[in-house]
Scaffold this motif. Structure first.
Motif, PDB file in Angstrom:
ATOM      1  N   TYR A   1       7.546  19.129 -18.743  1.00  0.00           N
ATOM      2  CA  TYR A   1       7.902  20.453 -18.214  1.00  0.00           C
ATOM      3  C   TYR A   1       8.828  20.298 -17.002  1.00  0.00           C
ATOM      4  N   ARG A   2       8.480  19.345 -16.127  1.00  0.00           N
ATOM      5  CA  ARG A   2       9.278  19.182 -14.900  1.00  0.00           C
ATOM      6  C   ARG A   2      10.552  18.397 -15.146  1.00  0.00           C
TER       7      ARG A   2
ATOM      8  N   GLY B   1       7.707  26.588  -9.500  1.00  0.00           N
ATOM      9  CA  GLY B   1       7.336  25.447 -10.327  1.00  0.00           C
ATOM     10  C   GLY B   1       6.247  25.730 -11.343  1.00  0.00           C
ATOM     11  N   THR B   2       5.773  26.974 -11.408  1.00  0.00           N
ATOM     12  CA  THR B   2       4.716  27.317 -12.357  1.00  0.00           C
ATOM     13  C   THR B   2       5.056  28.632 -13.030  1.00  0.00           C
ATOM     14  N   HIS B   3       5.088  28.603 -14.357  1.00  0.00           N
ATOM     15  CA  HIS B   3       5.413  29.830 -15.077  1.00  0.00           C
ATOM     16  C   HIS B   3       4.231  30.807 -15.016  1.00  0.00           C
TER      17      HIS B   3
ATOM     18  N   PHE C   1      -0.581  22.165 -10.990  1.00  0.00           N
ATOM     19  CA  PHE C   1       0.882  22.073 -11.066  1.00  0.00           C
ATOM     20  C   PHE C   1       1.508  21.408  -9.841  1.00  0.00           C
ATOM     21  N   GLY C   2       0.706  21.223  -8.800  1.00  0.00           N
ATOM     22  CA  GLY C   2       1.187  20.477  -7.644  1.00  0.00           C
ATOM     23  C   GLY C   2       2.177  21.229  -6.793  1.00  0.00           C
TER      24      GLY C   2
END
Lengths: 155, 438
Positions: free
Chosen positions: A21-22, B373-375, B437-438
């Motif tokens: 994803y990243r 950074g997170t959907h 997700f950090g």
């Protein structure tokens, strides 16, 4: 990963998935020529979208790239898909699609198939019915792209 | 009202307030007794994924108090018959309850004429009714329809379809960076004198913005246009008094305000309804039927073809009685307290972007946000794994998403039964999202 996440969350959000994803693989655009096909799919209920390009020569996926926007599951799945399919014959790619779709619908044998490679890390998604369509979005684009490529060959 | 058998008056918030359906004197009054209110909602008392349910998806649909469920059940157990036709006892009762429900709506809206209250399937059908029955015969090429970038698709698409049929042009009020309509553009849009109707939401479902509909209506009407207000969120989350709004059409849905799904209302001024053609043809909406033509029934039946959602109307009336006893101003003030607590906590979390008015006093109980950074879908899945229900997506408001350059947001939306402890559960679960997700 974390102390707080429940076991199903740990199974769903594995490091491998978060890594794709990243850092998506094969993200970008192919230079268009007579051997490229392109399909744009979107999930209207959530807005996730994928633009997938294939270069098919002699019934084989010579190159594959995507652009997309969406959740970790949809984007990691399409990224993993591209790494597995590059260099594969279309028949093999249709086979991977069938196996992956089976895994998403709970087929445990499919989930052990080495042909799925990294995609097996997405097996946990089958426990989240509303997220299955996220994981399948890239394969939906792939199937349409392969059909388009074949019909062009035949045409 | 709560049934005395299950909810003694001392425990019932529904009975704690005034029972009148008129305006409530004395402003917002004391804070809600949320624990007593929660006792009225059976569905809230369950575990989801091993944790007590925290239901924060109220802008999508609200939960129903036991009195509403019992009113619907009681109708089917005792009174069910078709309305306006039978000469027997059950039909008499059914008709009385159905028309009584219409009277409850009229009184709650602050209008005197129940004939102006049309039952529909919901706000969407009510807006489509106006776009068809008023729009098709009143708009022509060159006329303008004024919308806003804040609208739900239900208050956009019917007007786009009307514009395509008639050649009318769509104009838009735009949004500022905080999700508020830019009213400064209004005089310029109106000065052409072509805006025949403005269709505006009272409360944004995506951002929670409370729109100044009375002010917009004043300006639009001064230039000869009509005003429709989409009250799908407004009816549930903001006080509604039609005479104070100075508008021509008001549309709302029952299910967002503690009533059942599949029922809603169009209110419109009688002279407009009289001049409009029917929306659908069928039984109950006719006066006389001949081989080659028919004549129409009186209002409101002209717009109610077919057997209506009788139990839905009865359930909605019960929901209105319940909410009215609690008090719209108190509910909104409670929602704003929860919004303030949520915004404060989210502002302290790195990587969170909040959408909508910065001042909680300018919103109903909605907080839309994204996490870097997170959907939003991943946020919703992780929250659900801890029993916290929110919505993630475009919220049927793609123009809003485009305006702020996002494909989707996560949205927590509150109602009278939500607590500060539930806000804390939301924040706690966002911590899990951050850890994964950090």
């Amino acid at each position: 990963m974390t102390d707080r996440a429940t076991p199903p969350m740990k199974a769903l959000y594995q490091q491998l998935i978060l890594d794709h994803y990243r850092n998506p693989r094969n993200r970008g655009e192919l230079e268009e020529d007579g051997s490229t096909v392109e399909i744009h799919v979107r999930n209207p209920t959530c807005g996730d979208e994928i633009r997938l390009q294939l270069r098919v020569e002699e019934d084989r996926i010579q190159d594959i790239k995507f652009l997309g926007d969406g959740c970790s599951i949809s984007q990691a799945a399409v990224s993993m898909m591209t790494t597995i399919l590059k260099g594969k014959e279309l028949d093999e790619a249709f086979g991977v699609t069938r196996r992956f779709t089976g895994m998403m619908h709970g087929d445990e044998e499919a989930a052990r198939d080495p042909a799925l490679g990294n995609l097996r890390s997405l097996a946990g998604v089958s426990r989240f019915p509303v997220r299955v369509k996220c994981a399948l979005l890239g394969f939906e684009a792939l199937q349409e792209a392969m059909k388009k490529s074949r019909s062009r060959e035949e045409g | 009202m709560a049934s005395p058998a299950t909810h003694p008056p001392t425990d019932s918030p529904a009975l704690a307030g005034s029972q009148s359906l008129g305006p409530r004197p004395g402003g917002s009054g004391p804070e809600l007794d949320v624990e007593a209110i929660r006792a009225d909602f059976p569905i809230l008392h369950q575990e989801v994924n091993g944790r007590p349910l925290v239901y924060l998806d109220n802008a999508a649909t609200s939960q129903k108090p036991a009195v509403v469920v019992e009113a619907i059940e009681g109708f089917y157990r005792r009174d069910n018959a078709n309305v306006h036709r039978g000469l027997h006892e059950l039909s008499r009762r059914s008709t009385e309850r159905y028309e009584g429900a219409r009277g409850v709506v009229a009184s709650w809206l602050g209008v005197e004429d129940p004939g102006e209250v049309i039952w529909t399937r919901g706000a969407t059908e009510a807006i489509n009714l106006v776009a068809r029955s008023w729009g098709d015969s009143h708009l022509r090429e060159g006329d303008e329809i004024l919308l806003t970038d804040l609208e739900h698709h239900s208050n956009l698409v019917p007007w786009q379809m009307l514009a395509a049929r008639t050649g009318a042009r769509l104009r838009y009020l735009e949004l500022d960076d905080e999700g508020e309509l830019i009213l400064d553009d209004l005089p310029r849009i109106l000065e052409g004198g072509r805006v025949r109707i403005a269709a505006i939401s009272q409360v944004s479902n995506a951002l929670g913005t409370l729109n100044p509909v009375a002010e917009i209506a004043r300006q639009v009407k001064a230039h000869g246009g009509l005003v429709l207000v989409d009250g799908a969120q407004g009816a549930a989350h903001a006080p509604v008094r039609i005479p104070d709004l100075g508008i021509d059409f008001y549309a709302f849905s029952g299910h967002k305000m503690c009533g059942p799904t599949g029922v809603g209302v169009l209110w419109a001024r009688r002279e407009l309804l009289e001049a409009m053609e029917p929306f659908q043809g069928g039984g109950d909406m006719i006066d006389e039927v001949h081989r080659d033509h028919s004549t129409w029934a009186q209002l409101p039946y002209k717009f109610e073809a077919g057997t209506p959602n009788i139990s839905g109307a009865i359930g909605l009336a019960e929901a209105i009685r319940y909410l009215n006893a609690v008090g719209a101003e108190r509910i909104l003030a409670h929602e704003q307290r929860l919004v303030r607590r949520t915004m404060k906590a989210l502002e302290a979390m790195p990587g969170i972007r909040l959408f909508g008015p910065g001042d909680p006093a300018h919103r109903a109980g909605v907080v839309s946000f994204t996490m870097e950074g997170t959907h939003p879908h991943d946020i919703a899945t992780i929250l659900d794994s801890e029993g916290v229900a929110i919505r993630a997506g475009h919220h049927c408001a793609q123009l809003v998403m485009k305006r702020y350059g996002v494909a989707a947001t996560a949205r927590a939306s509150f109602y009278l039964y939500n607590t500060e402890a539930e806000v804390d559960r939301l924040v706690e679960s966002l911590g899990t999202v951050r850890e994964i997700f950090g």
